[in-house]
Design a protein around this motif. Structure first.
Motif, PDB file in Angstrom:
ATOM      1  N   PRO A 100    -120.637 -40.384  42.539  1.00 38.32           N
ATOM      2  CA  PRO A 100    -119.944 -39.744  41.414  1.00 38.32           C
ATOM      3  C   PRO A 100    -119.624 -38.287  41.746  1.00 38.32           C
ATOM      4  CG  PRO A 100    -122.272 -40.073  40.896  1.00 38.32           C
ATOM      5  CD  PRO A 100    -122.024 -40.716  42.224  1.00 38.32           C
ATOM      6  N   ARG A 101    -118.456 -37.841  41.289  1.00 31.43           N
ATOM      7  CA  ARG A 101    -118.023 -36.464  41.491  1.00 31.43           C
ATOM      8  C   ARG A 101    -117.559 -35.912  40.160  1.00 31.43           C
ATOM      9  NH1 ARG A 101    -115.732 -39.303  45.366  1.00 31.43           N
ATOM     10  NH2 ARG A 101    -113.619 -39.088  44.608  1.00 31.43           N
ATOM     11  N   ALA A 102    -117.754 -34.631  39.979  1.00 27.87           N
ATOM     12  CA  ALA A 102    -117.342 -33.973  38.740  1.00 27.87           C
ATOM     13  C   ALA A 102    -115.858 -33.626  38.794  1.00 27.87           C
ATOM     14  CB  ALA A 102    -118.161 -32.704  38.528  1.00 27.87           C
ATOM     15  N   GLY A 103    -115.143 -33.939  37.727  1.00 27.10           N
ATOM     16  CA  GLY A 103    -113.750 -33.515  37.560  1.00 27.10           C
ATOM     17  C   GLY A 103    -112.890 -33.659  38.786  1.00 27.10           C
ATOM     18  N   ASP A 104    -112.405 -32.521  39.288  1.00 26.25           N
ATOM     19  CA  ASP A 104    -111.514 -32.534  40.451  1.00 26.25           C
ATOM     20  C   ASP A 104    -112.251 -32.225  41.750  1.00 26.25           C
ATOM     21  OD1 ASP A 104    -112.044 -29.869  40.037  1.00 26.25           O
ATOM     22  OD2 ASP A 104    -109.946 -29.233  40.123  1.00 26.25           O
ATOM     23  N   GLU A 105    -113.572 -32.435  41.768  1.00 26.29           N
ATOM     24  CA  GLU A 105    -114.347 -32.225  42.987  1.00 26.29           C
ATOM     25  C   GLU A 105    -113.842 -33.172  44.074  1.00 26.29           C
ATOM     26  OE1 GLU A 105    -118.972 -32.545  44.555  1.00 26.29           O
ATOM     27  OE2 GLU A 105    -118.509 -32.974  42.479  1.00 26.29           O
ATOM     28  N   PRO A 106    -113.544 -32.643  45.264  1.00 31.10           N
ATOM     29  CA  PRO A 106    -112.985 -33.504  46.310  1.00 31.10           C
ATOM     30  C   PRO A 106    -114.027 -34.436  46.918  1.00 31.10           C
ATOM     31  CG  PRO A 106    -113.379 -31.336  47.191  1.00 31.10           C
ATOM     32  CD  PRO A 106    -113.681 -31.256  45.706  1.00 31.10           C
ATOM     33  N   ARG A 107    -113.537 -35.572  47.353  1.00 36.26           N
ATOM     34  CA  ARG A 107    -114.356 -36.475  48.154  1.00 36.26           C
ATOM     35  C   ARG A 107    -114.433 -35.889  49.554  1.00 36.26           C
ATOM     36  NH1 ARG A 107    -112.833 -42.694  49.913  1.00 36.26           N
ATOM     37  NH2 ARG A 107    -114.381 -42.842  51.574  1.00 36.26           N
ATOM     38  N   LEU A 108    -115.619 -35.731  50.090  1.00 39.28           N
ATOM     39  CA  LEU A 108    -115.802 -35.248  51.456  1.00 39.28           C
ATOM     40  C   LEU A 108    -115.823 -36.469  52.367  1.00 39.28           C
ATOM     41  CD1 LEU A 108    -118.470 -32.500  50.763  1.00 39.28           C
ATOM     42  CD2 LEU A 108    -115.986 -32.264  50.912  1.00 39.28           C
ATOM     43  N   VAL A 109    -114.680 -36.779  52.941  1.00 33.33           N
ATOM     44  CA  VAL A 109    -114.509 -38.002  53.726  1.00 33.33           C
ATOM     45  C   VAL A 109    -115.362 -37.975  54.988  1.00 33.33           C
ATOM     46  CG1 VAL A 109    -112.843 -39.494  54.892  1.00 33.33           C
ATOM     47  CG2 VAL A 109    -112.192 -38.312  52.785  1.00 33.33           C
ATOM     48  N   GLY A 110    -115.384 -36.850  55.691  1.00 27.68           N
ATOM     49  CA  GLY A 110    -116.166 -36.721  56.916  1.00 27.68           C
ATOM     50  C   GLY A 110    -115.422 -35.914  57.958  1.00 27.68           C
ATOM     51  N   ASP A 111    -115.943 -35.951  59.177  1.00 29.56           N
ATOM     52  CA  ASP A 111    -115.404 -35.146  60.271  1.00 29.56           C
ATOM     53  C   ASP A 111    -115.091 -35.996  61.491  1.00 29.56           C
ATOM     54  OD1 ASP A 111    -115.734 -32.401  59.162  1.00 29.56           O
ATOM     55  OD2 ASP A 111    -117.845 -33.001  59.118  1.00 29.56           O
ATOM     56  N   VAL A 112    -113.936 -35.734  62.088  1.00 28.40           N
ATOM     57  CA  VAL A 112    -113.544 -36.336  63.365  1.00 28.40           C
ATOM     58  C   VAL A 112    -113.635 -35.228  64.405  1.00 28.40           C
ATOM     59  CG1 VAL A 112    -111.666 -37.393  64.678  1.00 28.40           C
ATOM     60  CG2 VAL A 112    -111.999 -38.003  62.264  1.00 28.40           C
ATOM     61  N   VAL A 113    -114.342 -35.513  65.499  1.00 25.68           N
ATOM     62  CA  VAL A 113    -114.519 -34.539  66.575  1.00 25.68           C
ATOM     63  C   VAL A 113    -113.919 -35.138  67.845  1.00 25.68           C
ATOM     64  CG1 VAL A 113    -116.179 -33.172  67.887  1.00 25.68           C
ATOM     65  CG2 VAL A 113    -116.664 -33.748  65.494  1.00 25.68           C
ATOM     66  N   ILE A 114    -113.004 -34.381  68.456  1.00 28.53           N
ATOM     67  CA  ILE A 114    -112.287 -34.859  69.645  1.00 28.53           C
ATOM     68  C   ILE A 114    -112.499 -33.877  70.790  1.00 28.53           C
ATOM     69  CG2 ILE A 114    -109.974 -35.275  70.616  1.00 28.53           C
ATOM     70  CD1 ILE A 114    -109.145 -36.220  67.791  1.00 28.53           C
ATOM     71  N   CYS A 115    -112.684 -34.424  71.988  1.00 24.22           N
ATOM     72  CA  CYS A 115    -112.798 -33.620  73.205  1.00 24.22           C
ATOM     73  C   CYS A 115    -111.491 -33.761  73.993  1.00 24.22           C
ATOM     74  CB  CYS A 115    -113.988 -34.081  74.042  1.00 24.22           C
ATOM     75  SG  CYS A 115    -114.231 -33.071  75.514  1.00 24.22           S
ATOM     76  N   PRO A 116    -110.601 -32.766  73.910  1.00 25.39           N
ATOM     77  CA  PRO A 116    -109.311 -32.867  74.595  1.00 25.39           C
ATOM     78  C   PRO A 116    -109.404 -33.056  76.107  1.00 25.39           C
ATOM     79  CG  PRO A 116    -109.198 -31.189  72.909  1.00 25.39           C
ATOM     80  CD  PRO A 116    -110.652 -31.585  73.038  1.00 25.39           C
ATOM     81  N   SER A 117    -110.408 -32.482  76.765  1.00 16.58           N
ATOM     82  CA  SER A 117    -110.486 -32.662  78.223  1.00 16.58           C
ATOM     83  C   SER A 117    -110.802 -34.108  78.577  1.00 16.58           C
ATOM     84  CB  SER A 117    -111.516 -31.708  78.843  1.00 16.58           C
ATOM     85  OG  SER A 117    -112.819 -31.977  78.377  1.00 16.58           O
ATOM     86  N   VAL A 118    -111.658 -34.770  77.806  1.00 13.58           N
ATOM     87  CA  VAL A 118    -111.922 -36.191  78.036  1.00 13.58           C
ATOM     88  C   VAL A 118    -110.680 -37.004  77.685  1.00 13.58           C
ATOM     89  CG1 VAL A 118    -113.341 -38.177  77.372  1.00 13.58           C
ATOM     90  CG2 VAL A 118    -114.417 -35.941  77.717  1.00 13.58           C
ATOM     91  N   ALA A 119    -110.005 -36.624  76.610  1.00 13.84           N
ATOM     92  CA  ALA A 119    -108.775 -37.314  76.220  1.00 13.84           C
ATOM     93  C   ALA A 119    -107.734 -37.228  77.338  1.00 13.84           C
ATOM     94  CB  ALA A 119    -108.212 -36.718  74.927  1.00 13.84           C
ATOM     95  N   ALA A 120    -107.612 -36.065  77.950  1.00 11.51           N
ATOM     96  CA  ALA A 120    -106.638 -35.898  79.039  1.00 11.51           C
ATOM     97  C   ALA A 120    -106.989 -36.787  80.231  1.00 11.51           C
ATOM     98  CB  ALA A 120    -106.568 -34.432  79.455  1.00 11.51           C
ATOM     99  N   SER A 121    -108.274 -36.873  80.564  1.00  8.78           N
ATOM    100  CA  SER A 121    -108.710 -37.752  81.660  1.00  8.78           C
ATOM    101  C   SER A 121    -108.427 -39.210  81.336  1.00  8.78           C
ATOM    102  CB  SER A 121    -110.205 -37.575  81.929  1.00  8.78           C
ATOM    103  OG  SER A 121    -110.462 -36.292  82.408  1.00  8.78           O
ATOM    104  N   ASN A 122    -108.732 -39.602  80.093  1.00 10.47           N
ATOM    105  CA  ASN A 122    -108.477 -40.983  79.669  1.00 10.47           C
ATOM    106  C   ASN A 122    -106.989 -41.300  79.661  1.00 10.47           C
ATOM    107  OD1 ASN A 122    -111.205 -41.317  79.349  1.00 10.47           O
ATOM    108  ND2 ASN A 122    -111.162 -41.258  77.113  1.00 10.47           N
TER     109      ASN A 122
END
Length: 184
Positions: A100-122
């Motif tokens: 439950p959230r009050a009024g217009d309190e946002p839902r905190l969906v979560g965090d995505v963390v990306i490592c660009p150097s690994v992405a570049a290698s992949n």
């Protein structure tokens, strides 16, 4: 540098907000804590926003998107998964929408963390552009936030199919926006 990337310099962070500027609707808080690759923060924040919209996450909500160096990603991977090496993407879900959230309190969906150097290698290993790899990682991480997983073959097939659908829609939307901008 990734194809077509521009925007804030590494180390910058900011907040990308969608919707009415006078109201808190959909916010992606972006952090770039790496120096390996220049990333288009607004572009990837918008892609994360699109995925959450496609998955019908009701506003108001807030999500995080961080770009980190390999050493920070290795530490996160070791702490949360027990694997002592960097990975390309991690997702840390927060509120599944049932709290439950009050009024217009946002839902905190979560965090995505990306490592660009690994992405570049992949990207190189898979014969893709760095931009294509980063797009896949943003979508993949967002789906993990929403409960998708790939622990067994069936779940992996469902997740991969949804990733491809979302990437195709994002690509079509980008192409349409580009053609509209070019005709002005």
């Amino acid at each position: 540098m990734a194809d077509g990337d521009s925007g804030p310099r590494p180390g910058d962070s900011g907040s990308y907000q969608s919707g009415d500027s006078d109201s808190y609707q959909e916010v992606v808080v972006v952090s770039d804590r790496q120096q390996d690759l220049l990333v288009a923060q607004d572009r990837w924040a918008e892609l994360l926003r699109r995925v959450l919209a496609e998955e019908r996450i009701v506003a108001p909500w807030e999500a995080g998107l961080s770009f980190v160096a390999a050493d920070e990603m290795a530490a996160l991977n070791a702490a949360h998964r027990g694997i002592d090496r960097p990975t390309d993407v991690l997702a840390f879900g927060a509120d599944d929408g049932s709290a439950p959230r009050a009024g217009d309190e946002p839902r905190l969906v979560g965090d995505v963390v990306i490592c660009p150097s690994v992405a570049a290698s992949n990207a190189e290993a898979h014969g893709r552009t760095v931009d294509d790899e980063l797009a896949l990682l943003v979508v993949h991480g967002a789906l993990h936030l929403l409960g998708y997983d790939h622990l067994d073959d069936n779940d992996a097939q469902i997740m991969e199919q949804r990733e491809q659908e979302l990437l195709a829609r994002a690509s079509a939307a980008d192409a349409l926006a580009g053609s509209r901008a070019g005709s002005r």
